[in-house]
Design an enzyme around this catalytic site. Structure first.
Site, PDB file in Angstrom:
ATOM      1  N   GLU A 167     -10.693  -0.220 -13.124  1.00 11.18           N
ATOM      2  CA  GLU A 167      -9.423   0.472 -13.350  1.00 11.18           C
ATOM      3  C   GLU A 167      -8.513  -0.317 -14.282  1.00 11.18           C
ATOM      4  O   GLU A 167      -8.346  -1.521 -14.119  1.00 11.18           O
ATOM      5  CB  GLU A 167      -8.669   0.675 -12.022  1.00 11.18           C
ATOM      6  CG  GLU A 167      -9.414   1.498 -11.010  1.00 11.18           C
ATOM      7  CD  GLU A 167      -8.671   1.597  -9.678  1.00 11.18           C
ATOM      8  OE1 GLU A 167      -7.467   1.273  -9.633  1.00 11.18           O
ATOM      9  OE2 GLU A 167      -9.302   1.980  -8.691  1.00 11.18           O
ATOM     10  N   GLU A 210     -10.413   9.544 -10.548  1.00  7.69           N
ATOM     11  CA  GLU A 210      -9.000   9.341 -10.211  1.00  7.69           C
ATOM     12  C   GLU A 210      -8.055   9.852 -11.292  1.00  7.69           C
ATOM     13  O   GLU A 210      -6.877   9.522 -11.307  1.00  7.69           O
ATOM     14  CB  GLU A 210      -8.759   7.861  -9.921  1.00  7.69           C
ATOM     15  CG  GLU A 210      -9.595   7.400  -8.733  1.00  7.69           C
ATOM     16  CD  GLU A 210      -9.381   5.952  -8.348  1.00  7.69           C
ATOM     17  OE1 GLU A 210      -8.556   5.278  -8.997  1.00  7.69           O
ATOM     18  OE2 GLU A 210     -10.036   5.497  -7.397  1.00  7.69           O
ATOM     19  N   ASP A 318      -8.822  -6.751  -2.357  1.00 13.63           N
ATOM     20  CA  ASP A 318      -9.208  -5.449  -1.800  1.00 13.63           C
ATOM     21  C   ASP A 318     -10.533  -5.609  -1.062  1.00 13.63           C
ATOM     22  O   ASP A 318     -10.570  -5.712   0.150  1.00 13.63           O
ATOM     23  CB  ASP A 318      -9.316  -4.411  -2.913  1.00 13.63           C
ATOM     24  CG  ASP A 318      -9.854  -3.071  -2.405  1.00 13.63           C
ATOM     25  OD1 ASP A 318      -9.796  -2.821  -1.185  1.00 13.63           O
ATOM     26  OD2 ASP A 318     -10.343  -2.265  -3.226  1.00 13.63           O
ATOM     27  N   LYS A 343      -5.337  -0.129   2.386  1.00 14.39           N
ATOM     28  CA  LYS A 343      -5.999   1.172   2.442  1.00 14.39           C
ATOM     29  C   LYS A 343      -6.190   1.527   3.913  1.00 14.39           C
ATOM     30  O   LYS A 343      -6.924   0.838   4.624  1.00 14.39           O
ATOM     31  CB  LYS A 343      -7.371   1.109   1.762  1.00 14.39           C
ATOM     32  CG  LYS A 343      -7.321   0.934   0.248  1.00 14.39           C
ATOM     33  CD  LYS A 343      -8.729   0.736  -0.293  1.00 14.39           C
ATOM     34  CE  LYS A 343      -8.765   0.796  -1.814  1.00 14.39           C
ATOM     35  NZ  LYS A 343     -10.082   0.342  -2.325  1.00 14.39           N
ATOM     36  N   ARG A 372      -7.883   6.311  -2.041  1.00 11.05           N
ATOM     37  CA  ARG A 372      -9.301   6.054  -2.284  1.00 11.05           C
ATOM     38  C   ARG A 372      -9.754   7.002  -3.394  1.00 11.05           C
ATOM     39  O   ARG A 372      -9.074   7.967  -3.718  1.00 11.05           O
ATOM     40  CB  ARG A 372     -10.154   6.319  -1.030  1.00 11.05           C
ATOM     41  CG  ARG A 372      -9.836   5.484   0.190  1.00 11.05           C
ATOM     42  CD  ARG A 372      -9.833   3.978  -0.027  1.00 11.05           C
ATOM     43  NE  ARG A 372     -11.065   3.368  -0.495  1.00 11.05           N
ATOM     44  CZ  ARG A 372     -11.898   2.622   0.237  1.00 11.05           C
ATOM     45  NH1 ARG A 372     -11.651   2.434   1.512  1.00 11.05           N
ATOM     46  NH2 ARG A 372     -12.965   2.048  -0.295  1.00 11.05           N
ATOM     47  N   SER A 373     -10.931   6.726  -3.960  1.00 12.85           N
ATOM     48  CA  SER A 373     -11.387   7.591  -5.053  1.00 12.85           C
ATOM     49  C   SER A 373     -11.737   8.997  -4.550  1.00 12.85           C
ATOM     50  O   SER A 373     -11.574   9.977  -5.266  1.00 12.85           O
ATOM     51  CB  SER A 373     -12.567   6.963  -5.784  1.00 12.85           C
ATOM     52  OG  SER A 373     -13.531   6.520  -4.864  1.00 12.85           O
TER      53      SER A 373
END
Length: 434
Positions: A167, A210, A318, A343, A372-373
């Site tokens: 990303e 996304e 993450d 998350k 989340r994706s």
């Protein structure tokens, strides 16, 4: 107010995969929550229960998780006559019933669906907005609107291009309000679309999971160059900075890293953790990169520690921390990173998410709330980020309805707060110090 009825069902996420949705009824009405799921998942995450029945949804069905809610969790919570404002009590009951370390009996997707619905019902019971209820649960007297981190270029496991890093994000930290941050983000996004179209052709502007663009580029530096150009063209070079999620665990190979992992394997091109760190230092020096997530593998603790000590930017855990208090405590002790990616489905309950957030904040870390994706139209995390005062959220590009659902909810919250609304802005790493 006690729970009258709980009913779970299979619905679809933004990738066309089944996920869990929970309806919870009290005398105040119906409260509905849906659970997201990730593509690049950390190996230490709580277990997302899938059916693994290959004849149905290619094994990705969630009928077992749904059944656990309907047959076991629902009757237990209803018979206990618990009040929906007692979030921690209800979450603890579910965790005790599950009895496993990683929620593998019921599935984190079953427990979280109920936990989210309970939280929404609790807010209604108190007659307050969801973000205020969450702030109360976390012990926060005030609330803060976050800086959005828009994922506008996709690579890694989220895209079919050769880009290794997952990303590339823009953060409009120079905005005065969340509404202005949205406008800046949208304008940069549309400028970026034109820049990519001119350089690589129209099919390069197809979007990833996304909502970001996934042009077929190999060099990660090229993605940063595209962002820099688009930010400049939009006229916001003084207001927008860049964040990255490398998701390095996805291309970790035997102690080294493969920046061309989507091509046929060739160990001769692997690079060492130190070489990868040097690449990041170059990015930070030559571009306005202020945040890097998962720069190394989830078990490459030494590389994390060395890198975090050598930079002044935000280093986000993450896959390293997976919103798990035990992993966070280790990362705090080792000084592995300085920001938690939060998350809710990595840990699997509202209470544990709040605990993870507070543990990180109490140790001086930043916290970034994340989607989340594989998402749904559920907007819970928009209220969560405001109530927890973390100052930053990533929930995709300003494109695709399941992403905009969260951003639009944040616009509504800011409008509702009126003159009381505070926007994190340049203090996004530590928004409470103003």
């Amino acid at each position: 107010m006690s729970i009258l009825k709980i009913h779970a069902r299979e619905i679809f996420d933004s990738r066309g995969n089944p996920t869990v949705e929970v309806d919870l009824y009290t005398n105040k009405g119906l409260f509905r929550a849906a659970v997201p799921s990730g593509a690049s998942t950390g190996i230490y995450e709580a277990l997302e229960l899938r059916d693994n029945d290959k004849t149905r949804y290619l094994g990705k069905g969630v009928s077992k998780a749904v059944e656990h809610v309907n047959k076991t969790i629902a009757p237990a919570l209803i018979s206990k006559n618990v009040n929906v404002v007692e979030q921690e009590k209800i979450d603890k009951l579910m965790l005790e019933m599950d009895g496993t370390e990683n929620k593998s009996k019921f599935g984190a997707n079953a427990i979280l669906g109920v936990s989210l619905a309970v939280c929404k019902a609790g807010a209604a019971e108190k007659g307050v907005p969801l973000y205020r209820h969450i702030a109360d649960l976390a012990g926060n007297p005030e609330v803060i609107l976050p800086v959005p981190a828009f994922n506008v270029i996709n690579g890694g496991s989220h895209a079919g291009n050769k880009l290794a890093m997952q990303e590339f994000m823009i953060l409009p930290v120079g905005a005065d309000t969340f509404k202005e941050a949205m406008r800046i983000g949208a304008e940069v996004y549309h400028n970026l679309k034109n820049v990519i179209k001119e350089k690589y052709g129209k099919d390069a502007t197809n979007v990833g999971d996304e909502g970001g663009f996934a042009p077929n580029i190999l060099e990660n530096k090229e993605a940063l160059e595209l962002l820099k150009t688009a930010i400049g063209k939009a006229g916001y070079s003084d207001k927008v900075v860049i964040g990255m999620d490398v998701a390095a665990s996805e291309f970790y190979r035997d102690g080294k890293y493969d920046l061309d992992f989507k091509s046929p394997d060739d160990p001769s091109r692997y690079i060492s953790p130190d070489q990868l760190a040097d690449l990041y230092l170059g990015f930070v020096k030559n571009y306005p990169v202020v945040s890097i997530e998962d720069p190394f593998d989830q078990d490459d603790w030494a590389a994390w520690k060395k890198f975090t000590a050598s930079v002044g930017i935000q280093v986000v855990g993450d896959d390293l921390t997976v919103t798990n208090p035990k992993r966070i405590a280790k990362a705090v002790e080792e000084k592995s990173c300085n920001c938690l990616l939060l998350k809710v489905n990595q840990i699997g309950s509202v209470t544990e998410s709040l605990q993870a957030c507070k543990l990180a904040q109490s140790n001086g870390w930043g916290v970034m709330v994340s989607h989340r994706s594989g998402e749904t139209e559920d907007t819970f995390i928009a209220d969560l980020v405001v109530g927890l005062c973390t100052g930053q959220i990533k929930t995709g590009a300003p494109c695709r309805s399941e992403r905009l659902a969260k951003y639009n909810q944040l616009l509504r919250i800011e409008e509702e707060l009126g003159s009381k609304a505070r926007f994190a802005g340049r203090n996004f790493r530590n928004p409470r110090i103003n």
